[in-house]
Write an enzyme that holds these catalytic residues in place. Structure first.
Site, PDB file in Angstrom:
ATOM      1  N   ASP A 225       0.866  -1.178   0.000  1.00 39.55           N
ATOM      2  CA  ASP A 225       0.000   0.000   0.000  1.00 39.55           C
ATOM      3  C   ASP A 225       0.905   1.230   0.000  1.00 39.55           C
ATOM      4  O   ASP A 225       1.540   1.535   1.010  1.00 39.55           O
ATOM      5  CB  ASP A 225      -0.902   0.020   1.237  1.00 39.55           C
TER       6      ASP A 225
ATOM      7  N   LYS B 165      -6.887   3.221  -3.491  1.00 36.72           N
ATOM      8  CA  LYS B 165      -7.334   3.205  -2.097  1.00 36.72           C
ATOM      9  C   LYS B 165      -7.561   4.627  -1.630  1.00 36.72           C
ATOM     10  O   LYS B 165      -6.787   5.528  -1.965  1.00 36.72           O
ATOM     11  CB  LYS B 165      -6.249   2.500  -1.264  1.00 36.72           C
TER      12      LYS B 165
ATOM     13  N   LYS C  12     -10.253   0.159  -2.738  1.00 37.14           N
ATOM     14  CA  LYS C  12     -10.227  -0.112  -1.302  1.00 37.14           C
ATOM     15  C   LYS C  12     -10.523   1.152  -0.522  1.00 37.14           C
ATOM     16  O   LYS C  12      -9.662   2.027  -0.416  1.00 37.14           O
ATOM     17  CB  LYS C  12      -8.846  -0.669  -0.908  1.00 37.14           C
TER      18      LYS C  12
END
Lengths: 293, 324
Positions: free
Chosen positions: B156, B224, B260
């Site tokens: 991430d 995300k 996400k």
């Protein structure tokens, strides 16, 4: 200009009291409330199981900080409820008269007793520990102290007949020691409870300490009795319904809830309640502490 | 380094040819109707999901959770406990599915990996000077390579919001491409790259749309919303815009990118609202842990409580589930 007596009625639909706010029932349902003669008075919200669930969440959230307050402060707040009730006396007298069909003089007396009972319970906040706690003699060099602690979140089924004095007599002993309450009011006589909720909202009681649901105990109580996050249940409100009481006691056994059992008939609320209503929702904690030499 | 990503669509390849072309493309994207997006998100949030649909949604949501702990106080013991929870969220019920992944800081990856073993639960690591992204590129790349070497299945990364807001799109693009290359593993496969925008700092919905396209063109496997360290974190309208972006991107290029939302999703009710939106906006193809994830820590317990309510018929309480 129209004549003065043509004013349109303000028809009221009362709401629930959950977490310090007044939401409508999640179900959107309400029901008609009649006075003792069968005449329409107002609409009350019909609480659903989801309202009960929300009320438990609010009560759980409020519990630690309510129990964390000093007993002295809780006493002040209960006394403050009594003060605000005193200010709203005419409204309570009228509500009690309407719902219970009492004469004005008798309704006055009931309101007096309800307020006095709150003051009486307020006094117990910082005294109950001395009465039910103890310094136990033990065979060793230890201080051995037993102190009462609140049970946690308590579901209270309020009496069906005595809509104000009975309500105060089951709610005050629960909250005075630091429990928080989810209360299901009388089904046919909910209006004194609604006014009581308005008093609670304006008398320093933190949101969530008392949550008032108007509606049917028979519908909501099974969910509260089975709820794993409710620590105790007071079945007073289903006096004289042994089959339902047994069902609720069985459901309550799943997480070992404390149960205050339903009486065969609704008690006489004018009698001295004694300490049992308080001690029913207390846990005794005993600590051993070495005595320094 | 621009132009190294392979984009099948010639129009999009052109868009990444130079800084000016990139800016032209991103600013040429249609503007977001703010009121419309918020109304649409709110409208989808009112859908009633009950009984068997709810059971399906709860299990799916549990399978989509990236169980996250990103605290300075994380200890090996705590992340091990979290990893155990991800494998078996509800020890009392063997039918309860496992979570998708455990998301930790890079130094904890080896510990988590060891606990998870061959359970199928993935390890995600935040990298690139998370959460601010304020470090030199080579440090960010070293951070990423460290995590990948330690065994992270997913990385991430955070974008450089300063550069993005200043309009240095090429710089942001190049950085994502570089990190993507750093995700290459010795066995030839890539760690999945999730690109965090920190939408709470991007100011406008238009910027969220631009960042989404920028990241997808640079080769992100997932986009995300947030780090969870900035408020507001994930919101329904922001996720809606990102879902529209991945839908349009697949239409244009054939490449599917995951979404996400992370941070601020705490209740099962919220999670179900997101799932409804995924289904309605992006389509049922995204209703899979490979394409949609929740970055959350407290959400899992609420999902488990609701699941227990569905199976036992009585309301559960937080006393019956672990805190972390």
């Amino acid at each position: 200009m129209s004549p003065t007596n043509s004013r349109v009625d303000v028809r009221k639909t009362y709401k629930l009291y959950i977490g310090g706010a007044f939401p409508r029932s999640e179900s959107g349902h309400s029901y008609e409330v009649a006075d003792s003669l069968g005449k329409f008075v107002a609409n009350a919200a019909l609480a659903s199981r989801k309202d009960a669930r929300d009320a438990v969440v609010a009560a759980r959230k409020a519990q630690a900080s309510w129990a964390g307050r000093t007993a002295y402060n809780r006493a002040q707040i209960l006394y403050r409820i009594a003060e605000v009730m005193e200010d709203r006396r005419p409204q309570f007298v009228q509500a009690t008269q309407q719902s219970e069909g009492l004469t004005a003089a008798k309704a006055e007396k009931v309101v007096d007793e309800a307020i006095d009972r709150l003051v009486w319970y307020a006094g117990w906040a910082d005294k109950i520990t001395q009465v039910v706690g103890n310094a136990n003699p033990v065979a060793g060099p230890f201080f051995n102290l037993s102190t009462p602690e609140p049970t946690g979140v308590v579901a209270v089924l309020a009496p069906q007949r005595s809509s104000l004095l009975g309500l105060v007599s089951v709610v005050a002993p629960v909250i005075v020691t630091g429990n928080t309450a989810v209360v299901v009011s009388s089904y046919e006589r909910p209006l004194p409870a609604v006014t009581f909720a308005e008093v609670l909202a304006t008398s320093d009681v933190p949101g969530g300490v008392v949550n008032l649901l108007t509606g049917s105990a028979a519908t909501i109580a099974p969910w509260l009795a089975a709820h794993m996050d409710v620590n105790a249940i007071d079945l007073t409100g289903i006096a004289g319904e042994p089959a339902l009481a047994t069902e609720l006691e069985v459901a309550a056994a799943d997480n070992l809830k404390r149960v205050r059992r339903a009486p065969a008939v609704e008690p006489d609320w004018t009698l001295d309640p004694g300490l049992e209503p308080i001690t029913a929702f207390l846990e005794i904690k005993t600590v051993w502490h070495p005595i320094g030499i | 380094m621009s132009g190294t990503s392979t984009i099948p669509d010639p129009g999009l390849a052109d868009a990444t040819r130079s800084e000016a072309a990139l800016r032209r493309f991103l600013h040429g994207l249609p503007g977001v109707d703010q009121v419309g997006a918020e109304a649409r998100a709110a409208g989808l949030g009112t859908r009633s999901i009950k009984t068997s649909a709810k059971e399906f949604a709860l299990d799916l949501a549990i399978r989509m959770v990236d169980l996250t702990t990103l605290e300075g106080q994380d200890t090996p013991g705590k992340v091990r406990a979290l990893a155990s929870k991800a494998m078996r969220p509800d020890p009392a019920d063997p039918t309860c599915p496992a979570a998708a992944a455990v998301c930790v800081y890079p130094d904890m990856v080896a510990t988590v990996k060891e606990t998870l073993g061959s359970s199928g639960v993935k390890v995600a690591a935040v990298a690139t000077a998370f959460p601010s992204g304020r470090a030199a590129l080579d440090i960010k790349l070293a951070d990423t390579r460290d995590a990948v070497e330690a065994g992270a299945d997913e990385i991430d990364m955070v974008i450089d919001r300063g550069a993005f807001l200043a309009g240095h799109y090429q710089q942001v693009f190049d950085e994502i491409v570089a990190v993507k290359q750093a995700c290459a593993r010795a066995d030839g496969e890539d760690a999945h790259l999730k690109v965090i925008f920190e939408t709470g700092e991007l100011q406008t919905y238009d910027n969220v749309r631009r960042a989404s396209w920028l990241a997808m063109m640079a080769g992100a496997d997932f986009i995300k919303t947030s780090t969870g360290k900035v408020q507001p974190a994930a919101t329904l309208p922001v996720t809606l815009i990102m879902l529209e972006a991945v839908r349009d991107f697949r239409e244009q290029t054939g490449t599917m990118v995951g979404v996400k939302p992370a941070g601020g999703i705490r209740t099962a009710k919220d999670a179900i609202k997101y799932l409804v939106m995924v289904n309605e906006v992006a389509g049922p193809d995204w209703l899979d842990p490979d394409w949609f994830r929740f970055g959350a820590s407290t959400l899992l317990n609420d999902l488990l409580m609701q699941r227990t309510k569905m199976t036992t018929g009585r309301y559960s309480g937080p006393d019956y589930f672990t805190l972390d």
